[in-house]
Design a protein around this motif. Structure first.
Motif, PDB file in Angstrom:
ATOM      1  N   UNK A 139     -32.196  25.483 103.427  1.00  0.00           N
ATOM      2  CA  UNK A 139     -32.637  26.041 102.147  1.00  0.00           C
ATOM      3  C   UNK A 139     -32.809  27.548 102.209  1.00  0.00           C
ATOM      4  N   UNK A 140     -33.346  28.054 103.321  1.00  0.00           N
ATOM      5  CA  UNK A 140     -33.538  29.499 103.502  1.00  0.00           C
ATOM      6  C   UNK A 140     -32.204  30.234 103.514  1.00  0.00           C
ATOM      7  N   UNK A 141     -31.229  29.673 104.236  1.00  0.00           N
ATOM      8  CA  UNK A 141     -29.887  30.278 104.299  1.00  0.00           C
ATOM      9  C   UNK A 141     -29.233  30.244 102.921  1.00  0.00           C
ATOM     10  N   UNK A 142     -29.403  29.132 102.211  1.00  0.00           N
ATOM     11  CA  UNK A 142     -28.816  28.992 100.871  1.00  0.00           C
ATOM     12  C   UNK A 142     -29.385  30.015  99.895  1.00  0.00           C
ATOM     13  N   UNK A 143     -30.704  30.219  99.944  1.00  0.00           N
ATOM     14  CA  UNK A 143     -31.338  31.220  99.070  1.00  0.00           C
ATOM     15  C   UNK A 143     -30.918  32.640  99.449  1.00  0.00           C
ATOM     16  N   UNK A 144     -30.824  32.910 100.758  1.00  0.00           N
ATOM     17  CA  UNK A 144     -30.461  34.254 101.233  1.00  0.00           C
ATOM     18  C   UNK A 144     -29.027  34.626 100.863  1.00  0.00           C
ATOM     19  N   UNK A 145     -28.140  33.626 100.851  1.00  0.00           N
ATOM     20  CA  UNK A 145     -26.729  33.898 100.536  1.00  0.00           C
ATOM     21  C   UNK A 145     -26.425  33.799  99.045  1.00  0.00           C
ATOM     22  N   UNK A 146     -27.430  33.457  98.246  1.00  0.00           N
ATOM     23  CA  UNK A 146     -27.243  33.377  96.797  1.00  0.00           C
ATOM     24  C   UNK A 146     -26.615  32.084  96.320  1.00  0.00           C
ATOM     25  N   UNK A 147     -26.490  31.085  97.193  1.00  0.00           N
ATOM     26  CA  UNK A 147     -25.897  29.809  96.785  1.00  0.00           C
ATOM     27  C   UNK A 147     -26.846  29.003  95.904  1.00  0.00           C
ATOM     28  N   UNK A 148     -28.142  29.257  96.048  1.00  0.00           N
ATOM     29  CA  UNK A 148     -29.130  28.597  95.195  1.00  0.00           C
ATOM     30  C   UNK A 148     -30.163  29.621  94.742  1.00  0.00           C
ATOM     31  N   UNK A 149     -30.729  29.379  93.558  1.00  0.00           N
ATOM     32  CA  UNK A 149     -31.718  30.305  92.993  1.00  0.00           C
ATOM     33  C   UNK A 149     -33.120  29.789  93.263  1.00  0.00           C
ATOM     34  N   UNK A 150     -34.041  30.723  93.502  1.00  0.00           N
ATOM     35  CA  UNK A 150     -35.429  30.351  93.775  1.00  0.00           C
ATOM     36  C   UNK A 150     -36.264  30.508  92.511  1.00  0.00           C
ATOM     37  N   UNK A 151     -36.886  29.420  92.043  1.00  0.00           N
ATOM     38  CA  UNK A 151     -37.747  29.460  90.861  1.00  0.00           C
ATOM     39  C   UNK A 151     -39.200  29.286  91.279  1.00  0.00           C
ATOM     40  N   UNK A 152     -40.084  29.811  90.440  1.00  0.00           N
ATOM     41  CA  UNK A 152     -41.511  29.784  90.787  1.00  0.00           C
ATOM     42  C   UNK A 152     -42.115  28.409  90.526  1.00  0.00           C
ATOM     43  N   UNK A 153     -42.799  27.888  91.534  1.00  0.00           N
ATOM     44  CA  UNK A 153     -43.615  26.683  91.410  1.00  0.00           C
ATOM     45  C   UNK A 153     -44.959  27.023  92.045  1.00  0.00           C
ATOM     46  N   UNK A 154     -46.084  26.795  91.342  1.00  0.00           N
ATOM     47  CA  UNK A 154     -47.400  27.148  91.896  1.00  0.00           C
ATOM     48  C   UNK A 154     -47.621  26.561  93.288  1.00  0.00           C
ATOM     49  N   UNK A 155     -48.214  27.357  94.157  1.00  0.00           N
ATOM     50  CA  UNK A 155     -48.424  26.943  95.545  1.00  0.00           C
ATOM     51  C   UNK A 155     -49.279  25.695  95.634  1.00  0.00           C
ATOM     52  N   UNK A 156     -50.283  25.581  94.759  1.00  0.00           N
ATOM     53  CA  UNK A 156     -51.184  24.422  94.837  1.00  0.00           C
ATOM     54  C   UNK A 156     -50.430  23.122  94.558  1.00  0.00           C
ATOM     55  N   UNK A 157     -49.415  23.171  93.686  1.00  0.00           N
ATOM     56  CA  UNK A 157     -48.620  21.968  93.399  1.00  0.00           C
ATOM     57  C   UNK A 157     -47.737  21.610  94.594  1.00  0.00           C
ATOM     58  N   UNK A 158     -47.192  22.629  95.267  1.00  0.00           N
ATOM     59  CA  UNK A 158     -46.379  22.388  96.461  1.00  0.00           C
ATOM     60  C   UNK A 158     -47.235  21.800  97.586  1.00  0.00           C
ATOM     61  N   UNK A 159     -48.453  22.335  97.746  1.00  0.00           N
ATOM     62  CA  UNK A 159     -49.363  21.821  98.781  1.00  0.00           C
ATOM     63  C   UNK A 159     -49.777  20.383  98.484  1.00  0.00           C
ATOM     64  N   UNK A 160     -50.080  20.118  97.202  1.00  0.00           N
ATOM     65  CA  UNK A 160     -50.465  18.764  96.791  1.00  0.00           C
ATOM     66  C   UNK A 160     -49.325  17.784  97.070  1.00  0.00           C
TER      67      UNK A 160
END
Length: 344
Positions: free
Chosen positions: A59-80
């Motif tokens: 996922x990190x490589x995909x975001x760095x190369x522009x193959x996928x876009x990163x959208x905002x999701x609140x951290x508390x929801x990701x932790x939950x």
């Protein structure tokens, strides 16, 4: 319109095929890696941490190369979500350790009705009689071909309850987060995988020690074991992506029902590759499960067509309303803001 429909069907079949093939593949690879006749790598929770670490790296490589876009999701929801997902993994491992294989299979089958009830409570979702009938047929079919001895104790029952509830909630949450934040399956996985990887790699060795009395540091790595760990991690990427993809396209209930096709495939491949016994009871149960899956697919499609016939007008008016609001938004946009946007 017809072309779009055909393209959607092909994409749906592709998503299911990826999930079934990768899931069955990873089970076969892990069977060779973890069985005593294979490489005896009995550290399931830590291995899952490796899976998510590789997924996070992809996922990190995909975001760095522009193959996928990163959208905002609140951290508390990701932790939950990560806490619920990790409880699911740990709960399943403890349930398998403390209960008989028969009761473990019953607990897995109970996820279908539990998911149905949770979707009804959380999202007010209702099911037709045909869908309910198909679910019952699938549960009976898979139960017949997998359940053998059934023994249960208080600790095992508690772990099974935690595993079933957390797994069901995790799968429902995947679909909810994708819809809520309009985020793709791979983008959401890229955000949750690093959190799960870190937590499982830190806590996993201790969980595994409790399960089998050994620390991973005592295991003697061989070139064969390393090869199968890499194979397992590679298949896990496809398995994780396809799970998010399937739940995003369909629902948690559909994922559970049609997902039992994997059980049928595993039993068949176990018979073909590992000389596992395949009795008349297994075969009749598998046939019943497949029939149930076919009925379920037909029932869901029939329900979609009924809904499409009853609400075509509201769908069209909503689209027109959205277009009108978009036009008003463009007309009311200050000229200064547009100029600034062009400069950037």
């Amino acid at each position: 319109m017809e072309t779009e429909k055909k393209s959607s069907v092909v994409s749906d079949v592709g998503a299911w095929a990826m999930n079934v093939i990768s899931s069955v593949g990873i089970i076969m690879a892990n069977k060779q890696l973890m069985s005593s006749s294979g490489y005896a790598f009995s550290f399931a929770t830590t291995l899952t941490g490796f899976h998510f670490a590789v997924t996070a790296l992809v996922g990190l490589v995909s975001n760095a190369t522009g193959l996928s876009a990163s959208k905002h999701v609140p951290l508390w929801e990701l932790l939950w979500f990560s806490i619920v997902a990790n409880m699911s993994i740990a709960g399943m491992n403890f349930s398998l350790m403390l209960n008989s294989v028969g009761f473990y299979q019953i607990s897995k089958l109970s996820m279908i009705p539990v998911v149905c009830v949770m979707e009804w409570i959380l999202h007010n979702k209702h099911y037709s009689k045909e869908v309910k009938m198909a679910v019952v047929v699938v549960v009976i079919g898979v139960g017949v071909c997998t359940i053998t001895d059934v023994k249960v104790n208080a600790k095992g029952f508690l772990c099974a309850c935690v595993a079933v509830l957390s797994t069901s909630l995790q799968q429902i949450t995947i679909g909810s987060l994708q819809k809520k934040y309009s985020i793709g399956s791979f983008e959401l996985l890229s955000k949750t995988a690093p959190i799960q990887a870190v937590s499982l790699l830190v806590l996993g060795p201790f969980v595994d020690y409790y399960l089998n009395g050994k620390f991973i540091t005592t295991y003697k790595m061989t070139s064969g074991a390393i090869l199968f760990i890499f194979l397992s991690c590679a298949l896990a990427v496809f398995c994780n992506v396809s799970q998010y993809l399937c739940i995003g396209r369909f629902s948690a209930t559909s994922f559970q029902v049609l997902g039992h096709m994997k059980t049928v495939c595993v039993l068949t491949l176990g018979w073909l590759l590992f000389d596992s016994a395949l009795t008349f009871k297994n075969i009749s149960g598998m046939i019943l499960a497949v029939v149930g899956m076919v009925i379920y697919s037909w029932a869901v499609e029939a329900e979609k067509q009924r809904n499409a016939k009853t609400s075509p007008q509201s769908k069209n008016s909503l689209t027109e309303e959205e277009i009108r609001l978009l036009k008003e938004g463009v007309e009311n946009t200050p000229v200064k803001d547009v100029e600034l946007a062009v400069r950037h």
